[in-house]
Design a protein around this motif. Structure first.
Motif, PDB file in Angstrom:
ATOM      1  N   TYR A  44     -62.882 -20.337  25.568  1.00 22.62           N
ATOM      2  CA  TYR A  44     -62.461 -19.019  26.048  1.00 22.62           C
ATOM      3  C   TYR A  44     -62.105 -18.097  24.880  1.00 22.62           C
ATOM      4  O   TYR A  44     -62.571 -16.959  24.798  1.00 22.62           O
ATOM      5  N   PHE A  45     -61.281 -18.588  23.965  1.00 24.80           N
ATOM      6  CA  PHE A  45     -60.834 -17.758  22.851  1.00 24.80           C
ATOM      7  C   PHE A  45     -61.956 -17.467  21.856  1.00 24.80           C
ATOM      8  O   PHE A  45     -61.974 -16.403  21.234  1.00 24.80           O
ATOM      9  N   SER A  46     -62.878 -18.400  21.696  1.00 22.60           N
ATOM     10  CA  SER A  46     -63.953 -18.207  20.710  1.00 22.60           C
ATOM     11  C   SER A  46     -65.103 -17.364  21.249  1.00 22.60           C
ATOM     12  O   SER A  46     -65.918 -16.865  20.477  1.00 22.60           O
ATOM     13  N   GLY A  47     -65.171 -17.237  22.587  1.00 24.92           N
ATOM     14  CA  GLY A  47     -66.278 -16.505  23.182  1.00 24.92           C
ATOM     15  C   GLY A  47     -67.587 -17.268  23.148  1.00 24.92           C
ATOM     16  O   GLY A  47     -68.660 -16.691  23.345  1.00 24.92           O
ATOM     17  N   ARG A  48     -67.499 -18.589  22.932  1.00 25.59           N
ATOM     18  CA  ARG A  48     -68.707 -19.419  22.873  1.00 25.59           C
ATOM     19  C   ARG A  48     -68.771 -20.323  24.098  1.00 25.59           C
ATOM     20  O   ARG A  48     -67.749 -20.663  24.695  1.00 25.59           O
ATOM     21  N   ASN A  49     -69.990 -20.722  24.439  1.00 20.90           N
ATOM     22  CA  ASN A  49     -70.196 -21.601  25.575  1.00 20.90           C
ATOM     23  C   ASN A  49     -70.306 -23.055  25.134  1.00 20.90           C
ATOM     24  O   ASN A  49     -70.324 -23.370  23.943  1.00 20.90           O
ATOM     25  N   GLN A  50     -70.409 -23.940  26.110  1.00 20.09           N
ATOM     26  CA  GLN A  50     -70.543 -25.372  25.858  1.00 20.09           C
ATOM     27  C   GLN A  50     -71.988 -25.704  25.539  1.00 20.09           C
ATOM     28  O   GLN A  50     -72.893 -25.324  26.292  1.00 20.09           O
ATOM     29  N   ALA A  51     -72.223 -26.408  24.462  1.00 19.50           N
ATOM     30  CA  ALA A  51     -73.585 -26.688  24.008  1.00 19.50           C
ATOM     31  C   ALA A  51     -74.278 -27.767  24.828  1.00 19.50           C
ATOM     32  O   ALA A  51     -75.504 -27.882  24.801  1.00 19.50           O
ATOM     33  N   THR A  52     -73.511 -28.554  25.557  1.00 20.30           N
ATOM     34  CA  THR A  52     -74.062 -29.671  26.331  1.00 20.30           C
ATOM     35  C   THR A  52     -73.909 -29.417  27.822  1.00 20.30           C
ATOM     36  O   THR A  52     -73.162 -28.531  28.252  1.00 20.30           O
ATOM     37  N   ILE A  53     -74.604 -30.230  28.602  1.00 13.60           N
ATOM     38  CA  ILE A  53     -74.431 -30.178  30.057  1.00 13.60           C
ATOM     39  C   ILE A  53     -73.125 -30.860  30.442  1.00 13.60           C
ATOM     40  O   ILE A  53     -72.343 -30.338  31.231  1.00 13.60           O
ATOM     41  N   LEU A  54     -72.892 -32.031  29.860  1.00 18.00           N
ATOM     42  CA  LEU A  54     -71.686 -32.794  30.160  1.00 18.00           C
ATOM     43  C   LEU A  54     -70.489 -32.184  29.453  1.00 18.00           C
ATOM     44  O   LEU A  54     -70.590 -31.684  28.339  1.00 18.00           O
ATOM     45  N   ARG A  55     -69.356 -32.261  30.097  1.00 16.72           N
ATOM     46  CA  ARG A  55     -68.140 -31.608  29.618  1.00 16.72           C
ATOM     47  C   ARG A  55     -67.479 -32.412  28.494  1.00 16.72           C
ATOM     48  O   ARG A  55     -67.784 -33.583  28.261  1.00 16.72           O
ATOM     49  N   GLY A  56     -66.519 -31.750  27.853  1.00 21.79           N
ATOM     50  CA  GLY A  56     -65.665 -32.436  26.892  1.00 21.79           C
ATOM     51  C   GLY A  56     -64.244 -32.529  27.396  1.00 21.79           C
ATOM     52  O   GLY A  56     -63.328 -32.871  26.661  1.00 21.79           O
ATOM     53  N   TRP A  57     -64.038 -32.202  28.662  1.00 20.72           N
ATOM     54  CA  TRP A  57     -62.728 -32.177  29.310  1.00 20.72           C
ATOM     55  C   TRP A  57     -62.636 -33.337  30.279  1.00 20.72           C
ATOM     56  O   TRP A  57     -63.591 -33.652  30.977  1.00 20.72           O
ATOM     57  N   ALA A  58     -61.492 -34.023  30.307  1.00 14.26           N
ATOM     58  CA  ALA A  58     -61.272 -35.166  31.206  1.00 14.26           C
ATOM     59  C   ALA A  58     -62.280 -36.282  30.929  1.00 14.26           C
ATOM     60  O   ALA A  58     -62.903 -36.827  31.848  1.00 14.26           O
ATOM     61  N   LEU A  59     -62.419 -36.638  29.662  1.00 19.03           N
ATOM     62  CA  LEU A  59     -63.371 -37.685  29.275  1.00 19.03           C
ATOM     63  C   LEU A  59     -62.973 -39.059  29.797  1.00 19.03           C
ATOM     64  O   LEU A  59     -63.811 -39.965  29.856  1.00 19.03           O
ATOM     65  N   GLU A  60     -61.725 -39.218  30.175  1.00 14.09           N
ATOM     66  CA  GLU A  60     -61.264 -40.518  30.670  1.00 14.09           C
ATOM     67  C   GLU A  60     -61.981 -40.946  31.941  1.00 14.09           C
ATOM     68  O   GLU A  60     -61.957 -42.123  32.310  1.00 14.09           O
ATOM     69  N   TYR A  61     -62.614 -39.985  32.634  1.00 10.65           N
ATOM     70  CA  TYR A  61     -63.310 -40.301  33.879  1.00 10.65           C
ATOM     71  C   TYR A  61     -64.820 -40.488  33.680  1.00 10.65           C
ATOM     72  O   TYR A  61     -65.551 -40.664  34.656  1.00 10.65           O
ATOM     73  N   PHE A  62     -65.273 -40.464  32.432  1.00  6.87           N
ATOM     74  CA  PHE A  62     -66.706 -40.647  32.169  1.00  6.87           C
ATOM     75  C   PHE A  62     -67.150 -42.069  32.484  1.00  6.87           C
ATOM     76  O   PHE A  62     -66.411 -43.038  32.257  1.00  6.87           O
ATOM     77  N   LEU A  63     -68.376 -42.193  32.986  1.00  8.53           N
ATOM     78  CA  LEU A  63     -69.000 -43.499  33.178  1.00  8.53           C
ATOM     79  C   LEU A  63     -69.835 -43.842  31.952  1.00  8.53           C
ATOM     80  O   LEU A  63     -70.183 -42.965  31.150  1.00  8.53           O
ATOM     81  N   SER A  64     -70.178 -45.110  31.798  1.00  6.59           N
ATOM     82  CA  SER A  64     -70.885 -45.563  30.593  1.00  6.59           C
ATOM     83  C   SER A  64     -72.211 -44.823  30.395  1.00  6.59           C
ATOM     84  O   SER A  64     -72.571 -44.453  29.275  1.00  6.59           O
ATOM     85  N   GLU A  65     -72.937 -44.566  31.477  1.00  8.42           N
ATOM     86  CA  GLU A  65     -74.218 -43.876  31.356  1.00  8.42           C
ATOM     87  C   GLU A  65     -74.050 -42.433  30.893  1.00  8.42           C
ATOM     88  O   GLU A  65     -74.936 -41.852  30.251  1.00  8.42           O
ATOM     89  N   GLN A  66     -72.884 -41.846  31.200  1.00  7.47           N
ATOM     90  CA  GLN A  66     -72.650 -40.468  30.782  1.00  7.47           C
ATOM     91  C   GLN A  66     -72.364 -40.370  29.287  1.00  7.47           C
ATOM     92  O   GLN A  66     -72.714 -39.381  28.649  1.00  7.47           O
ATOM     93  N   TRP A  67     -71.734 -41.395  28.731  1.00  4.47           N
ATOM     94  CA  TRP A  67     -71.493 -41.393  27.287  1.00  4.47           C
ATOM     95  C   TRP A  67     -72.817 -41.373  26.529  1.00  4.47           C
ATOM     96  O   TRP A  67     -72.993 -40.606  25.564  1.00  4.47           O
ATOM     97  N   SER A  68     -73.744 -42.204  26.952  1.00  2.00           N
ATOM     98  CA  SER A  68     -75.060 -42.237  26.303  1.00  2.00           C
ATOM     99  C   SER A  68     -75.789 -40.908  26.469  1.00  2.00           C
ATOM    100  O   SER A  68     -76.422 -40.404  25.531  1.00  2.00           O
ATOM    101  N   ALA A  69     -75.678 -40.336  27.670  1.00  2.00           N
ATOM    102  CA  ALA A  69     -76.321 -39.046  27.927  1.00  2.00           C
ATOM    103  C   ALA A  69     -75.704 -37.947  27.067  1.00  2.00           C
ATOM    104  O   ALA A  69     -76.410 -37.035  26.598  1.00  2.00           O
ATOM    105  N   LEU A  70     -74.408 -38.021  26.825  1.00  2.00           N
ATOM    106  CA  LEU A  70     -73.730 -37.016  26.007  1.00  2.00           C
ATOM    107  C   LEU A  70     -74.255 -37.036  24.572  1.00  2.00           C
ATOM    108  O   LEU A  70     -74.481 -35.977  23.966  1.00  2.00           O
ATOM    109  N   ILE A  71     -74.465 -38.227  24.029  1.00  2.00           N
ATOM    110  CA  ILE A  71     -75.020 -38.325  22.671  1.00  2.00           C
ATOM    111  C   ILE A  71     -76.395 -37.680  22.612  1.00  2.00           C
ATOM    112  O   ILE A  71     -76.722 -36.928  21.666  1.00  2.00           O
ATOM    113  N   LYS A  72     -77.216 -37.941  23.605  1.00  2.00           N
ATOM    114  CA  LYS A  72     -78.564 -37.354  23.636  1.00  2.00           C
ATOM    115  C   LYS A  72     -78.487 -35.827  23.715  1.00  2.00           C
ATOM    116  O   LYS A  72     -79.261 -35.126  23.057  1.00  2.00           O
TER     117      LYS A  72
END
Length: 510
Positions: free
Chosen positions: A425-453
């Protein structure tokens, strides 16, 4: 078909009070959740498709609310809160118009918005405002009220009322599917009423009640499903809504700490209303068998069940699911006591009751008002930031992190933040990925791999990793940190977290 009362002078005074209370909260800061909803809504406004291009596990209702608010008034704190205030004022008007006949004394009936919407604003901090559980109270109440109005009706009148009840229920489900538990409790109540009071057969009533409800519920859900089918993203939506949630719950445990903190927050902020609610339940339900009181109590019981079903979270704001029924029942309790208080020769008991009822809310409201005045009503950017820092001390440091990558000569492009989305919000930039960087504790194993890609494909020039998410990443998927350390180098490290910059030399600079 339905008679609706008119507003009186006291009602308008109460509505003005609601507007004033809401205005005090216009400059409130975003918390992480609100910054994330705003980010998703902004990307939708820029043409991206929710879930396909910007993923979260929540239903689309909250992002649609922020999308509409941002489009009309701006994707910032004031814009979102202005729209919420309009929404809540309209809700207050609906409460006044629909509940007049529920109370014996019109002066008490006029207090309903203060003890619901007013209390919501007063007890809410940055974390609580514009959350799903707060916003859904409006359509959920309308669903309850239309269902209640259908109880004595027959034939076409009941069909249309239940059709509308189902439609409103469908709107509620677009905010969170788990709210189906509350909706079903409303609809089963009318079935039980028809069987036990009207002596109708189970089979006949089941068909007559649930066919219009089913048609009504299906309509908004089909509209949304049709949209996602048209943009070729229904598969990920289906997986998000029906496959991921059970997997997340299976991998998590009951959050005892949040349960204690949440219940403590509820009791500290609503104890006076809960006492009045107990009066309403005893007199209006137990003695008078009032159907509307019954439905409100059902909302409280099954609303609390919905909160407890979210055992992996149990956040404070989840309890805002109860502010509407508790506020209405508390007003009913005051309405019941008013007869006894009017008959007393001394006004002292009445004054004490009103004092005890409003004291905790008055103290909080005065504190917020003084803070606003001391910061020049947050009219300038600097005054607003100082005001916001009172309610969210971390806000200035998050802004400084955003300023760090917003200087002339820095790399352009979308970034990735494993931490508070307020940096976007403060930087005026968007998220570069589809998957979020918020609430990572709820990520599933397949999402971690997808995030790297996704990081490897989008190559954000900057990555920010907060220390708390860093610990989660180390515990759940250390390969992500290995990827970052291989492709990026540390640019800056402080108490907030670590900034990484892409190692490649081909970036375009401002």
């Amino acid at each position: 078909m339905i008679s609706i009362a008119k507003l009186n002078k006291i009602d308008f005074i109460v509505l003005i009070a609601i507007v004033i209370i809401g205005l005090i909260h216009l400059s409130f800061p975003f918390d992480g959740d609100q910054a994330f909803f705003r980010l998703g809504a902004l990307e939708m406004q820029q043409g991206k498709v929710l879930y396909r291009d910007f993923w979260d596990i929540k239903q689309p209702g909250i992002f649609s609310f922020y999308f509409l608010a941002g489009t009309l008034f701006g994707f910032n704190e004031i814009g979102i809160h202005v729209f919420e205030l309009i929404y809540m004022v309209f809700f207050s008007i609906i409460l006044l118009l629909t509940l007049k006949s529920y109370f014996r004394h019109q002066i008490i009936a006029s207090l309903v918005p203060l003890l619901t919407v007013g209390v919501y604003y007063i007890v809410s901090g940055a974390w609580h405002l514009t959350q799903v559980e707060a916003l859904v109270g409006f359509p959920l109440f309308l669903c309850l009220w239309v269902t209640f109005k259908s109880f004595p009706k027959e034939g076409k009148q009941r069909f249309y009322l239940l059709l509308m009840s189902g439609f409103l229920g469908g709107i509620v489900l677009l905010f969170k599917f788990l709210f189906l538990v509350i909706l079903v409790s409303f609809w089963l109540s009318i079935l039980m009423y028809s069987i036990l009071i009207k002596r109708h057969t189970i089979q006949k009533n089941f068909i007559e009640i649930f066919i219009p409800i089913f048609i009504g519920v299906t309509f908004p859900l089909l509209v949304v499903a049709s949209y996602f089918i048209s943009v070729n993203s229904f598969a990920i939506v289906f997986k998000t809504f029906f496959i991921y949630p059970p997997m997340i719950v299976a991998n998590a445990a009951f959050n005892q700490t949040n349960f204690v903190l949440g219940m403590k927050w509820l009791l500290q902020n609503f104890y006076s209303l809960i006492l009045m609610t107990a009066v309403a339940i005893y007199v209006s339900l137990y003695k008078s068998k009032n159907i509307l009181t019954l439905l409100l109590v059902v909302w409280c019981i099954f609303g609390l069940s919905v909160i407890l079903l979210q055992e992996t979270a149990l956040w404070e704001y989840h309890y805002l699911l109860l502010f509407v029924p508790i506020g209405i029942l508390a007003t009913k309790g005051l309405d019941i006591l008013w007869d006894s208080l009017k008959g007393l020769k001394s006004r002292i008991p009445t004054i004490l009751l009103v004092f005890l009822l409003f004291l905790p809310f008055s103290f909080t409201l005065v504190k917020k008002s003084i803070t606003l005045v001391n910061n020049n009503f947050a009219l300038t950017e600097n005054a607003r930031l100082q005001y916001q820092a009172v309610f969210r001390p971390k806000y200035p440091s998050l802004r400084s992190e955003a300023n760090f990558i917003s200087q002339p000569g820095n790399l352009v492009g979308d970034i990735y933040v494993a931490g508070d989305p307020s940096i976007y919000y403060f930087s005026g930039r968007n998220q570069a990925t589809i998957l979020r960087g918020w609430a990572l504790e709820y990520f599933l194993s397949e999402q971690w791999s997808a995030l790297i890609k996704q990081l490897d494909s989008s190559k954000p020039p900057y990555i920010f990793i907060d220390y708390e998410p860093q610990a989660i990443i180390k515990n759940k998927f250390p390969n992500l940190l290995e990827f970052v350390e291989k492709k990026y180098q540390i640019l800056r490290q402080n108490n907030n977290g670590i900034w990484y910059i892409l190692k490649e030399d081909s970036e375009v600079r401002i």
